[in-house]
Design an enzyme around this catalytic site. Structure first.
Site, PDB file in Angstrom:
ATOM      1  CG  HIS A 298      65.555 -22.046  -2.515  1.00  0.00           C
ATOM      2  ND1 HIS A 298      65.267 -20.705  -2.492  1.00  0.00           N
ATOM      3  CD2 HIS A 298      66.432 -22.235  -3.529  1.00  0.00           C
ATOM      4  CE1 HIS A 298      65.938 -20.097  -3.455  1.00  0.00           C
ATOM      5  NE2 HIS A 298      66.654 -21.001  -4.103  1.00  0.00           N
ATOM      6  CG  ASP A 355      71.953 -26.969  -6.903  1.00  0.00           C
ATOM      7  OD1 ASP A 355      71.885 -26.103  -6.018  1.00  0.00           O
ATOM      8  OD2 ASP A 355      72.407 -26.755  -8.032  1.00  0.00           O
TER       9      ASP A 355
HETATM   10  C1  SDX Z   1      71.035 -22.678  -4.694  1.00  0.00           C
HETATM   11  O1  SDX Z   1      69.342 -18.255  -3.199  1.00  0.00           O
HETATM   12  C2  SDX Z   1      69.182 -18.840  -4.325  1.00  0.00           C
HETATM   13  O2  SDX Z   1      68.337 -18.450  -5.110  1.00  0.00           O
HETATM   14  C3  SDX Z   1      70.137 -20.000  -4.629  1.00  0.00           C
HETATM   15  C4  SDX Z   1      69.849 -20.786  -5.895  1.00  0.00           C
HETATM   16  C5  SDX Z   1      70.097 -19.956  -7.133  1.00  0.00           C
HETATM   17  O3  SDX Z   1      69.508 -20.294  -8.190  1.00  0.00           O
HETATM   18  O4  SDX Z   1      70.961 -19.041  -7.083  1.00  0.00           O
HETATM   19  O5  SDX Z   1      68.516 -21.241  -5.898  1.00  0.00           O
HETATM   20  C6  SDX Z   1      70.787 -22.000  -6.003  1.00  0.00           C
HETATM   21  O6  SDX Z   1      71.991 -22.332  -4.031  1.00  0.00           O
HETATM   22  C7  SDX Z   1      70.070 -23.735  -4.213  1.00  0.00           C
HETATM   23  C8  SDX Z   1      70.422 -24.284  -2.785  1.00  0.00           C
HETATM   24  C9  SDX Z   1      71.493 -25.373  -2.944  1.00  0.00           C
HETATM   25  N1  SDX Z   1      71.980 -25.791  -1.616  1.00  0.00           N
HETATM   26  C10 SDX Z   1      71.641 -27.012  -1.108  1.00  0.00           C
HETATM   27  O7  SDX Z   1      70.900 -27.824  -1.644  1.00  0.00           O
HETATM   28  C11 SDX Z   1      72.322 -27.309   0.230  1.00  0.00           C
HETATM   29  C12 SDX Z   1      71.311 -27.924   1.200  1.00  0.00           C
HETATM   30  N2  SDX Z   1      70.359 -26.875   1.581  1.00  0.00           N
HETATM   31  C13 SDX Z   1      70.601 -26.138   2.799  1.00  0.00           C
HETATM   32  O8  SDX Z   1      71.923 -25.942   3.141  1.00  0.00           O
HETATM   33  C14 SDX Z   1      69.662 -24.942   2.965  1.00  0.00           C
HETATM   34  O9  SDX Z   1      68.405 -25.401   2.723  1.00  0.00           O
HETATM   35  C15 SDX Z   1      69.901 -23.683   2.142  1.00  0.00           C
HETATM   36  C16 SDX Z   1      71.312 -23.219   2.222  1.00  0.00           C
HETATM   37  C17 SDX Z   1      69.536 -23.915   0.713  1.00  0.00           C
HETATM   38  C18 SDX Z   1      68.971 -22.603   2.710  1.00  0.00           C
HETATM   39  O10 SDX Z   1      69.467 -22.249   3.953  1.00  0.00           O
HETATM   40  P1  SDX Z   1      68.623 -21.304   4.937  1.00  0.00           P
HETATM   41  O11 SDX Z   1      67.568 -20.559   4.212  1.00  0.00           O
HETATM   42  O12 SDX Z   1      69.614 -20.529   5.747  1.00  0.00           O
HETATM   43  O13 SDX Z   1      67.841 -22.312   5.838  1.00  0.00           O
HETATM   44  P2  SDX Z   1      68.416 -22.935   7.182  1.00  0.00           P
HETATM   45  O14 SDX Z   1      69.754 -23.520   6.953  1.00  0.00           O
HETATM   46  O15 SDX Z   1      68.250 -21.911   8.266  1.00  0.00           O
HETATM   47  O16 SDX Z   1      67.385 -24.163   7.406  1.00  0.00           O
HETATM   48  C19 SDX Z   1      66.154 -23.987   8.114  1.00  0.00           C
HETATM   49  C20 SDX Z   1      65.928 -25.326   8.830  1.00  0.00           C
HETATM   50  C21 SDX Z   1      67.075 -25.702   9.766  1.00  0.00           C
HETATM   51  O17 SDX Z   1      66.539 -26.548  10.758  1.00  0.00           O
HETATM   52  P3  SDX Z   1      66.160 -25.875  12.234  1.00  0.00           P
HETATM   53  O18 SDX Z   1      67.400 -25.146  12.706  1.00  0.00           O
HETATM   54  O19 SDX Z   1      65.008 -24.900  11.924  1.00  0.00           O
HETATM   55  O20 SDX Z   1      65.753 -27.028  13.095  1.00  0.00           O
HETATM   56  O21 SDX Z   1      65.854 -26.404   7.862  1.00  0.00           O
HETATM   57  C22 SDX Z   1      66.931 -27.289   8.071  1.00  0.00           C
HETATM   58  C23 SDX Z   1      67.969 -26.557   8.895  1.00  0.00           C
HETATM   59  O22 SDX Z   1      68.761 -27.481   9.669  1.00  0.00           O
HETATM   60  N3  SDX Z   1      67.462 -27.633   6.740  1.00  0.00           N
HETATM   61  C24 SDX Z   1      67.849 -28.846   6.364  1.00  0.00           C
HETATM   62  C25 SDX Z   1      68.224 -28.705   5.018  1.00  0.00           C
HETATM   63  N4  SDX Z   1      68.084 -27.435   4.624  1.00  0.00           N
HETATM   64  C26 SDX Z   1      67.614 -26.776   5.701  1.00  0.00           C
HETATM   65  N5  SDX Z   1      67.881 -30.034   7.032  1.00  0.00           N
HETATM   66  C27 SDX Z   1      68.335 -31.095   6.307  1.00  0.00           C
HETATM   67  N6  SDX Z   1      68.721 -31.044   5.013  1.00  0.00           N
HETATM   68  C28 SDX Z   1      68.684 -29.864   4.337  1.00  0.00           C
HETATM   69  N7  SDX Z   1      69.073 -29.800   3.060  1.00  0.00           N
END
Ligand code: SDX
Length: 426
Positions: A298, A355
């Protein structure tokens, strides 16, 4: 008023510092470009406050979520979704007379214009319900063109659940079931979803409670992607229905509200693969695998998502109340345990988000996977509406128009283009 000092190209600038009611600090850069000629650079807006809002407070480090000051845990335990709709939109919990009047209006506006039923004939049975929901919500502006925001808010809140239920009936080839005036908001939705002609459908107390809980937990979440979209579109003066339809489209993405459908499909993939949950956790750590642990991570919560905590507990309760078992719940808890003890997830502060467990409850209630994001949208509707209303009612609102840093070609002459090519253009 405290200030921040910026030293840019040898010159000092004082910028005002804002403090939120919970002590958050913000540097006010509204005069930055006029003073310095410079803009800020913040792709993804992770460090940018787009507005001042009094609706929802989140503390990502402490796992705090409050709607109009009320902790989500209290609302989840004691409120109904309709009460939370009133709270988010009007700012306070309703009195009994206010709640009765609100419920009466929501009941009276449940039907959609009979002509709107014809829209469903144009959608293929395979149409994703989010495509239908966004199209139908935008189309409400064709039937209610007047800018009576108070009445349109009631119409939108009430008709969205009817449109959602109709889209489900369309997808399974069953006749539409009309809303009943003797049912509550949540009972009416489940009635329209699962009743069939000549056979009644009774919503059990456990199901009704679970639906209220799910909708409350999704009701608002400050300036997330879809809410920011609603504000962006609404800032141009676009009407309520158009602004919310844009928010529905933003929510559909798999990184946002679309994740709840992806989580269940991921859990099913894990169970059907015959491979261990550990294998999938390892795959999620490899960037080039293209596999993410959906429902994990998140932008704001860096400790735990309080909604996930509540939903995990509720999943157990609802399944046992319904006398059901779901092997996917076992897979989800196993995945969570492995990930939360893995340095990759710990270092990146990746925890289950809203989720991760919500789909388990939707499944237990008989809601199909492709309707999960629609359920998220129905929950988020009062939040989107409240945020849109807060922006529209603020006479200092300006059209949202971010700047950029240009990194393209410097000026060049068309005459420099190769003669042969110029001839073909000519
Ligand atoms: C919602 O914003 C809100 O409030 C949203 C929400 C709401 O109520 O409106 O809470 C609802 O959208 C919840 C999120 C649902 N999405 C997912 O579950 C999809 C999986 N999650 C990721 O795609 C990600 O964690 C996000 C999109 C939720 C957050 O993305 P960020 O903040 O841009 O973080 P990032 O992608 O830059 O990740 C940081 C690091 C990265 O690794 P490095 O580049 O630092 O090595 O964490 C890793 C990412 O690769 N990472 C994950 C991961 N999520 C982040 N690695 C594996 N699995 C994951 N799920």
């Amino acid at each position: 008023m405290s200030t921040a000092t910026l030293l840019l190209k040898g010159k000092e600038y004082e910028l005002p510092v804002m403090e939120g009611s919970e002590g958050e600090t913000a540097i006010d850069i509204t005069s930055l470009r006029a003073k310095t000629g410079a803009v800020t650079f913040d792709p993804g807006y992770g460090n940018t406050g787009s507005c001042a809002s009094a609706i929802t407070f989140i503390d990502g480090e402490k796992g705090i979520l409050r709607y109009r000051g009320y902790p989500i845990e209290e609302l989840a335990k004691s409120a109904t979704f309709v009460e939370v709709c009133y709270l988010l939109i009007h700012g306070n919990m309703p009195s009994i007379p206010e709640l009765d009047a609100f419920n009466e209006k929501l009941t009276r506006h449940s039907l959609i214009h009979e002509d709107m039923k014809k829209f469903f004939e144009g959608f293929p049975p395979s149409a994703h319900p989010m495509a239908i929901l966004s199209a139908m919500i935008a189309s409400l502006s064709a039937y209610y063109p007047e800018n009576d925001n108070e009445l349109n808010i009631i119409r939108l809140l009430s008709k969205a659940k009817t449109i959602a239920a109709f889209s489900y009936k369309k997808s399974i080839g069953q006749p539409f079931i009309y809303p009943r005036n003797d049912l509550s908001y949540t009972q009416n939705f489940m009635h329209m979803m699962f009743a069939v002609p000549a056979e009644g459908y009774k919503v059990t107390a456990a199901i009704d409670r679970a639906l209220n809980l799910l909708l409350i937990l999704h009701a608002d979440h400050e300036q997330n992607c879809s809410t920011s979209t609603v504000r962006m579109v609404g800032s141009s003066g676009a009407n309520l229905f158009a602004s919310i339809s844009a928010g529905i489209c933003a929510l559909w993405g798999p990184l946002h509200g679309g994740a709840n459908q992806q989580v269940i499909e991921m859990l099913q993939q894990i169970r059907e693969s015959g491979q261990s949950a550990k294998t999938f956790v390892e795959r999620a750590k490899q960037k080039d695998s293209g596999f993410k642990l959906m429902g994990f991570g998140h932008r704001v919560y860096k400790n735990f998502d309080p909604r996930a905590t509540i939903l995990k507990r509720a999943a157990d309760d609802v399944l046992s109340a319904l006398g059901k078992r779901d092997p996917l719940l076992q897979t989800a808890t196993e995945l969570e345990q492995i990930a939360l003890s893995d340095p990759y997830f710990i270092e990146r502060k990746l925890y289950p988000n809203v989720d991760f467990y919500s789909g388990i409850l939707y499944r237990a209630m008989g809601i199909p996977t492709n309707m999960f994001t629609v359920m998220f949208a129905l929950g988020r509707l009062p939040g989107w509406i409240a945020q849109w209303k807060e922006m529209v009612d603020d006479d200092k609102t300006r059209i949202n128009r971010p700047r950029q840093v240009y990194v393209g070609s410097k000026v060049r002459e068309l005459s420099e283009v190769d003669e042969a090519l110029a001839l073909t253009i000519a």
